[in-house]
Design an enzyme around this catalytic site. Structure first.
Site, PDB file in Angstrom:
ATOM      1  N   THR A  15       0.823  -1.220   0.000  1.00 53.08           N
ATOM      2  CA  THR A  15       0.000   0.000   0.000  1.00 53.08           C
ATOM      3  C   THR A  15       0.848   1.256   0.000  1.00 53.08           C
ATOM      4  O   THR A  15       0.503   2.259  -0.621  1.00 53.08           O
ATOM      5  CB  THR A  15      -0.916   0.008   1.247  1.00 53.08           C
ATOM      6  OG1 THR A  15      -1.777  -1.110   1.151  1.00 53.08           O
ATOM      7  CG2 THR A  15      -1.762   1.258   1.327  1.00 53.08           C
ATOM      8  N   ASP A  59       1.729  -6.059  -4.776  1.00 45.24           N
ATOM      9  CA  ASP A  59       0.927  -6.214  -3.563  1.00 45.24           C
ATOM     10  C   ASP A  59       1.505  -7.441  -2.848  1.00 45.24           C
ATOM     11  O   ASP A  59       1.870  -8.430  -3.494  1.00 45.24           O
ATOM     12  CB  ASP A  59      -0.528  -6.473  -3.973  1.00 45.24           C
ATOM     13  CG  ASP A  59      -1.476  -6.481  -2.798  1.00 45.24           C
ATOM     14  OD1 ASP A  59      -2.340  -5.603  -2.750  1.00 45.24           O
ATOM     15  OD2 ASP A  59      -1.364  -7.382  -1.943  1.00 45.24           O
ATOM     16  N   SER A  60       1.583  -7.391  -1.521  1.00 49.77           N
ATOM     17  CA  SER A  60       2.281  -8.492  -0.840  1.00 49.77           C
ATOM     18  C   SER A  60       1.520  -9.808  -0.888  1.00 49.77           C
ATOM     19  O   SER A  60       2.053 -10.851  -0.538  1.00 49.77           O
ATOM     20  CB  SER A  60       2.643  -8.115   0.594  1.00 49.77           C
ATOM     21  OG  SER A  60       1.529  -8.184   1.421  1.00 49.77           O
ATOM     22  N   THR A  91       1.677  -4.972   3.967  1.00 50.01           N
ATOM     23  CA  THR A  91       1.492  -5.493   5.324  1.00 50.01           C
ATOM     24  C   THR A  91       0.871  -6.898   5.340  1.00 50.01           C
ATOM     25  O   THR A  91       1.061  -7.640   6.298  1.00 50.01           O
ATOM     26  CB  THR A  91       0.590  -4.553   6.158  1.00 50.01           C
ATOM     27  OG1 THR A  91      -0.648  -4.388   5.460  1.00 50.01           O
ATOM     28  CG2 THR A  91       1.254  -3.210   6.373  1.00 50.01           C
ATOM     29  N   ASP A  92       0.132  -7.241   4.276  1.00 47.26           N
ATOM     30  CA  ASP A  92      -0.633  -8.498   4.322  1.00 47.26           C
ATOM     31  C   ASP A  92       0.233  -9.726   4.618  1.00 47.26           C
ATOM     32  O   ASP A  92      -0.156 -10.589   5.396  1.00 47.26           O
ATOM     33  CB  ASP A  92      -1.392  -8.714   3.002  1.00 47.26           C
ATOM     34  CG  ASP A  92      -2.538  -7.717   2.835  1.00 47.26           C
ATOM     35  OD1 ASP A  92      -2.848  -7.000   3.807  1.00 47.26           O
ATOM     36  OD2 ASP A  92      -3.109  -7.647   1.740  1.00 47.26           O
ATOM     37  N   THR A 167       2.438 -10.838  13.906  1.00 45.68           N
ATOM     38  CA  THR A 167       1.270 -11.243  13.127  1.00 45.68           C
ATOM     39  C   THR A 167       0.507  -9.989  12.721  1.00 45.68           C
ATOM     40  O   THR A 167       0.411  -9.051  13.518  1.00 45.68           O
ATOM     41  CB  THR A 167       0.340 -12.105  14.017  1.00 45.68           C
ATOM     42  OG1 THR A 167       1.040 -13.305  14.359  1.00 45.68           O
ATOM     43  CG2 THR A 167      -0.955 -12.490  13.331  1.00 45.68           C
ATOM     44  N   THR A 278      -1.412 -23.606  18.395  1.00 38.66           N
ATOM     45  CA  THR A 278      -2.734 -23.248  18.905  1.00 38.66           C
ATOM     46  C   THR A 278      -3.394 -22.182  18.029  1.00 38.66           C
ATOM     47  O   THR A 278      -2.710 -21.304  17.487  1.00 38.66           O
ATOM     48  CB  THR A 278      -2.680 -22.747  20.367  1.00 38.66           C
ATOM     49  OG1 THR A 278      -3.953 -22.157  20.688  1.00 38.66           O
ATOM     50  CG2 THR A 278      -1.603 -21.709  20.606  1.00 38.66           C
ATOM     51  N   GLN A 279      -4.724 -22.246  17.927  1.00 38.43           N
ATOM     52  CA  GLN A 279      -5.457 -21.206  17.193  1.00 38.43           C
ATOM     53  C   GLN A 279      -5.535 -19.912  17.994  1.00 38.43           C
ATOM     54  O   GLN A 279      -5.923 -18.868  17.460  1.00 38.43           O
ATOM     55  CB  GLN A 279      -6.874 -21.695  16.858  1.00 38.43           C
ATOM     56  CG  GLN A 279      -6.886 -22.793  15.815  1.00 38.43           C
ATOM     57  CD  GLN A 279      -8.276 -23.333  15.531  1.00 38.43           C
ATOM     58  OE1 GLN A 279      -9.290 -22.708  15.812  1.00 38.43           O
ATOM     59  NE2 GLN A 279      -8.333 -24.520  14.951  1.00 38.43           N
ATOM     60  N   CYS A 280      -5.205 -19.968  19.288  1.00 35.82           N
ATOM     61  CA  CYS A 280      -5.201 -18.737  20.102  1.00 35.82           C
ATOM     62  C   CYS A 280      -4.005 -17.876  19.713  1.00 35.82           C
ATOM     63  O   CYS A 280      -2.935 -18.399  19.392  1.00 35.82           O
ATOM     64  CB  CYS A 280      -5.070 -19.060  21.584  1.00 35.82           C
ATOM     65  SG  CYS A 280      -6.393 -20.079  22.214  1.00 35.82           S
TER      66      CYS A 280
HETATM   67  N1  ASP Z   1      -2.631  -5.329   0.139  1.00 32.86           N
HETATM   68  C1  ASP Z   1      -1.519  -4.553   0.660  1.00 32.86           C
HETATM   69  C2  ASP Z   1      -0.272  -5.421   0.620  1.00 32.86           C
HETATM   70  O1  ASP Z   1      -0.071  -6.219   1.493  1.00 32.86           O
HETATM   71  C3  ASP Z   1      -1.806  -4.090   2.046  1.00 32.86           C
HETATM   72  C4  ASP Z   1      -0.728  -3.216   2.666  1.00 32.86           C
HETATM   73  O2  ASP Z   1       0.312  -2.973   2.146  1.00 32.86           O
HETATM   74  O3  ASP Z   1      -0.994  -2.715   3.773  1.00 32.86           O
HETATM   75  O4  ASP Z   1       0.499  -5.300  -0.292  1.00 32.86           O
END
Ligand code: ASP
Length: 344
Positions: A15, A59-60, A91-92, A167, A278-280
């Site tokens: 992004t 895009d990631s 960020t993804d 995460t 764990t899913q937690c």
């Molecule tokens: N879809 C974007 C990515 O991961 C989201 C981001 O960058 O925040 O490339």
């Protein structure tokens, strides 16, 4: 006179580097040259900054192991010439990439700081500049000539996390990440406060060793009440499968039905590694604490303790790529290689 600090910026996309497509309205990466126009501050930092764009910026969600390999190799080739490295990344999947790099860059003694943004750099309220400028400052921070944070990290909003503990937790707010099972390594306010007792420092004199072989033959099996034998067996019988991250309930628990035990046991006997996660978000797997995890122990399932899924997936890919003997993989899987889990 003190030597000028130097940082290598590696732009993969995300992004931070996007703008709205006028026809569809969807966010997509812009040209790299236009991106730098948005950041005149880079020239005013007093730090020598060189940038390498991974063109086309992506895009990631499109990041895959060859991108990790390329990042690791560029860091290796430029290691002596820079004080630190900043990776601009969506960020993804940033937590996967940071985890993968933490395993690939053995004996790291310089900072590798991943960052990005929740809003594109051209937008008024974008968090891009702040994230990037602070990441650059952290990448060059030194004390007595040594890097203060010689780790692969994620810096976002005001917090520095160990990359392989992180995460993505928020798709909307600026605090996009968390490290649920390990404290932050630094907080950025008026000053950047480093929490040195949580930072890992390499043994003096060790040399960077970069290993980038990856084996992608792994799967994630997420349990839910009512999961069928058919679904479990379909996953455990994927052709060429080598390892599975089993996302279990609570402290590492799973159904006690016979078919489930039999399927897992049969898979581990075929040499498939199954690791319990764990899913937690917070807490650790404690196999044997409840009756509902005793079967897993007997079926040969290993504990992932308090690892994140991102760390387990990339650790398995890395270990299966680098080691051919199952015992070597198992041995490394059950210990913490670079602070990614707490073994209890
Ligand atoms: N879809 C974007 C990515 O991961 C989201 C981001 O960058 O925040 O490339």
């Amino acid at each position: 006179m003190e030597k000028e600090s130097a940082v290598l910026l590696l732009f993969t996309g995300g992004t931070i580097s996007m703008s709205e497509d006028p026809t569809t309205g969807a966010l997509r990466p812009i040209d790299f040259d236009r991106l730098l126009d948005y950041m005149p501050e880079l020239k005013q930092t007093g730090i020598r900054i060189k940038s390498i764009p991974f063109l086309p910026l992506i895009d990631s969600s499109d990041v895959h192991p060859p991108v990790w390999e390329r990042l690791a190799k560029i860091i290796e080739e430029n290691y002596e010439d820079y004080d630190g490295f900043v990776v601009l990344h969506g960020t993804d999947t940033m937590a996967y990439s940071a985890s993968a790099l933490s395993f690939m860059l053995e004996n790291l003694s310089k900072p590798v700081i991943f960052t990005g943004a929740q809003l594109p750099i051209g937008m008024m309220r974008s968090d891009a500049k702040e994230n990037m400028l602070t990441a650059i400052e952290i990448a060059t921070a030194k004390e007595s000539g040594q890097a203060i944070v010689p780790e692969v990290c994620i810096f976002f909003e005001d917090t520095l996390f160990r990359g392989n503990r992180t995460t993505k937790k928020n798709a909307e707010h600026f605090n996009a990440f968390n490290s649920y099972n390990y404290p932050p390594l630094a907080k950025a306010g008026v000053h950047i406060k480093y929490f040195r007792s949580y930072i890992h420092y390499p043994h003096a004199g060790t040399k960077l060793r970069v290993r980038t072989k990856i084996d992608q033959n792994i799967a994630i099996l997420k349990l839910f009440p009512g999961i069928t034998e058919h679904t479990v067996n379909a996953i455990l019988n994927i052709p060429n499968l080598k390892a599975v991250v089993l996302e279990s309930f609570g402290a590492g628990n799973a159904p006690r039905c016979t078919w489930f035990y039999d399927s897992l046991k049969e898979a581990t006997l075929r040499g498939i590694l199954i690791v319990n996660k764990t899913q937690c978000s917070t807490g650790t797997v404690e196999m044997g604490r409840y009756e509902t995890s005793l079967n897993l122990v007997n079926a040969g399932v290993m504990s992932g303790f308090d690892s994140t899924t991102e760390a387990l997936v990339t650790k398995l890919m890395y270990l299966l790529g680098e080691y051919t003997l199952l015992d070597d993989v198992k041995h490394r899987l059950s210990s913490s290689m670079c602070g990614e889990m707490t073994v209890i």
